[in-house]
Design a protein around this motif. Structure first.
Motif, PDB file in Angstrom:
ATOM      1  N   ILE A   1      41.761  37.149  40.577  1.00 58.32           N
ATOM      2  CA  ILE A   1      41.918  36.867  42.117  1.00 58.32           C
ATOM      3  C   ILE A   1      40.285  36.509  42.731  1.00 58.32           C
ATOM      4  O   ILE A   1      39.640  35.456  42.376  1.00 58.32           O
ATOM      5  N   ALA A   2      38.481  37.543  41.824  1.00 56.72           N
ATOM      6  CA  ALA A   2      37.367  36.820  41.271  1.00 56.72           C
ATOM      7  C   ALA A   2      37.141  35.719  40.398  1.00 56.72           C
ATOM      8  O   ALA A   2      36.439  35.120  40.467  1.00 56.72           O
ATOM      9  N   GLY A   3      38.029  35.425  39.650  1.00 57.05           N
ATOM     10  CA  GLY A   3      38.117  34.328  38.967  1.00 57.05           C
ATOM     11  C   GLY A   3      36.814  34.011  37.608  1.00 57.05           C
ATOM     12  O   GLY A   3      36.205  33.302  37.390  1.00 57.05           O
ATOM     13  N   THR A   4      36.954  35.375  37.632  1.00 58.76           N
ATOM     14  CA  THR A   4      36.018  35.866  36.245  1.00 58.76           C
ATOM     15  C   THR A   4      36.610  36.182  34.674  1.00 58.76           C
ATOM     16  O   THR A   4      38.086  36.519  34.720  1.00 58.76           O
TER      17      THR A   4
ATOM     18  N   VAL B   1      35.160  31.487  35.199  1.00 61.16           N
ATOM     19  CA  VAL B   1      36.217  30.232  34.626  1.00 61.16           C
ATOM     20  C   VAL B   1      35.772  29.217  34.415  1.00 61.16           C
ATOM     21  O   VAL B   1      35.970  28.321  33.881  1.00 61.16           O
ATOM     22  N   LYS B   2      35.222  28.875  35.708  1.00 57.31           N
ATOM     23  CA  LYS B   2      34.521  27.293  36.118  1.00 57.31           C
ATOM     24  C   LYS B   2      33.614  26.598  34.250  1.00 57.31           C
ATOM     25  O   LYS B   2      33.610  25.954  34.121  1.00 57.31           O
ATOM     26  N   GLU B   3      32.851  27.620  33.986  1.00 62.13           N
ATOM     27  CA  GLU B   3      32.460  28.231  33.130  1.00 62.13           C
ATOM     28  C   GLU B   3      32.637  27.931  31.851  1.00 62.13           C
ATOM     29  O   GLU B   3      32.430  27.400  30.255  1.00 62.13           O
ATOM     30  N   CYS B   4      33.762  27.962  31.738  1.00 66.65           N
ATOM     31  CA  CYS B   4      34.909  27.840  30.274  1.00 66.65           C
ATOM     32  C   CYS B   4      35.864  27.079  29.961  1.00 66.65           C
ATOM     33  O   CYS B   4      35.957  26.151  31.174  1.00 66.65           O
ATOM     34  N   LYS B   5      35.500  26.791  28.656  1.00 65.37           N
ATOM     35  CA  LYS B   5      37.157  25.242  28.471  1.00 65.37           C
ATOM     36  C   LYS B   5      37.747  26.280  27.554  1.00 65.37           C
ATOM     37  O   LYS B   5      37.040  26.762  26.410  1.00 65.37           O
ATOM     38  N   LEU B   6      38.609  26.477  28.043  1.00 62.97           N
ATOM     39  CA  LEU B   6      39.780  26.190  27.042  1.00 62.97           C
ATOM     40  C   LEU B   6      40.547  26.300  25.870  1.00 62.97           C
ATOM     41  O   LEU B   6      40.776  25.387  25.482  1.00 62.97           O
ATOM     42  N   VAL B   7      40.432  26.892  24.873  1.00 67.24           N
ATOM     43  CA  VAL B   7      40.600  26.564  23.306  1.00 67.24           C
ATOM     44  C   VAL B   7      41.949  26.779  23.245  1.00 67.24           C
ATOM     45  O   VAL B   7      42.679  25.722  22.717  1.00 67.24           O
TER      46      VAL B   7
END
Length: 288
Positions: free
Chosen positions: A241-244, A263-269
């Protein structure tokens, strides 16, 4: 295209379509229609509307008539008969010493059959009971075993939220719910937390599942490997919900707490996955 009306035969029951035969009906009108059980009197839940014929699973049966005073009086009489039949059946069950619980009694509108709904832990040999009841009521008798969800819907009550059961207040049909839904929504997998009064998974798990499914497509799951502004790490907790995300950084010492990123700060590997393990399934056996 076909013009239909939707009719409901129970206060919170499934809606069935019928051909209105050029009659214009309003929600709440009482009508008499022909069903697989014979003539039935029901309430219009959906006024006249046009639908694609592909939506119809069976040929439309026509409206017999708009219910008159005689029909409504007969319906009221049947309700009184059902209460009396309930008392008689309970006594007969006790006399036959059957391990079953009577839940509800229903007369068909034309009185051609009486249905007795009951719950039981296993199979019940009620042949002698049926004969006994038939000798009393002199009509067709049907005993129908139902599940605990149907029992809750028929009896009603208050859920753990303090509101009337969803199934008894507005749900026409039960929706499938699963333990995986609870896990995807980040709920505690304690039976007390995720089961309703009926002892099965709460129906409300379904309500927000679509939103959670959408969020899970955009949010790395627990166990995922991600690149953050401070380096690569392992996702140990997420808040959909918070997107963290709480990420345990590879370069951080073991005793250092995970760091929080959006979530926006991270890139999925590499993404993680959500799975209900055998131990959890065993603990929650019988809830679905």
């Amino acid at each position: 295209m076909a013009e239909v009306i939707g009719v409901r035969f129970k206060e919170v029951g499934k809606v069935y379509y019928f051909d209105p035969l050029d009659n214009k009906l309003n929600k709440g009108d009482m009508v008499v229609v022909e069903t697989a059980r014979g003539l039935e009197c029901g309430e219009v839940a959906t006024p006249n509307k046009t639908i694609d014929e592909a939506e119809l699973t069976h040929p439309l049966k026509p409206l017999i008539r708009i219910a008159n005073d005689s029909d409504l009086n007969h319906l009221a009489e049947n309700k009184l008969k059902e209460k009396e039949a309930y008392k008689i059946c309970e006594q007969k069950i006790a006399n036959h010493k059957l391990d079953m619980k009577l839940v509800n009694v229903e007369y068909t509108f034309d009185n051609s059959k009486i249905l007795f709904y009951f719950t039981a832990d296993g199979r019940v040999d009620f042949r002698a009971l049926v004969k006994d009841l038939a000798s009393v009521f002199r009509t067709r008798i049907e005993l129908r075993q139902i599940g605990v969800r149907d029992e809750a819907k028929m009896l009603g009550g208050l859920g753990i939220c303090g509101k009337p059961f969803c199934c008894a207040s507005y749900m026409g049909e039960f929706q499938p719910v699963s333990i995986k839904m609870a896990k995807e929504q980040g709920l505690s997998l304690s039976p007390v937390k995720i089961s309703g009064t009926c002892g099965r998974l709460m129906c409300c798990l379904k309500y927000e599942q679509e939103a959670y499914t959408d969020l899970l497509k955009k949010t790395p799951k627990v166990g995922a490997i991600v690149n953050t502004p401070e380096g690569k790490g392992l996702v140990v907790e997420n808040n959909l919900i918070a997107g963290t995300l709480k990420v345990k950084l590879d370069k951080a010492p073991e005793d250092v707490a995970p760091k929080t990123f959006t979530v926006k700060e991270c890139k999925l590997v590499k993404d993680g996955y959500i799975k209900v393990n055998k131990k959890e399934l065993e603990q929650l056996k019988g809830l679905e």
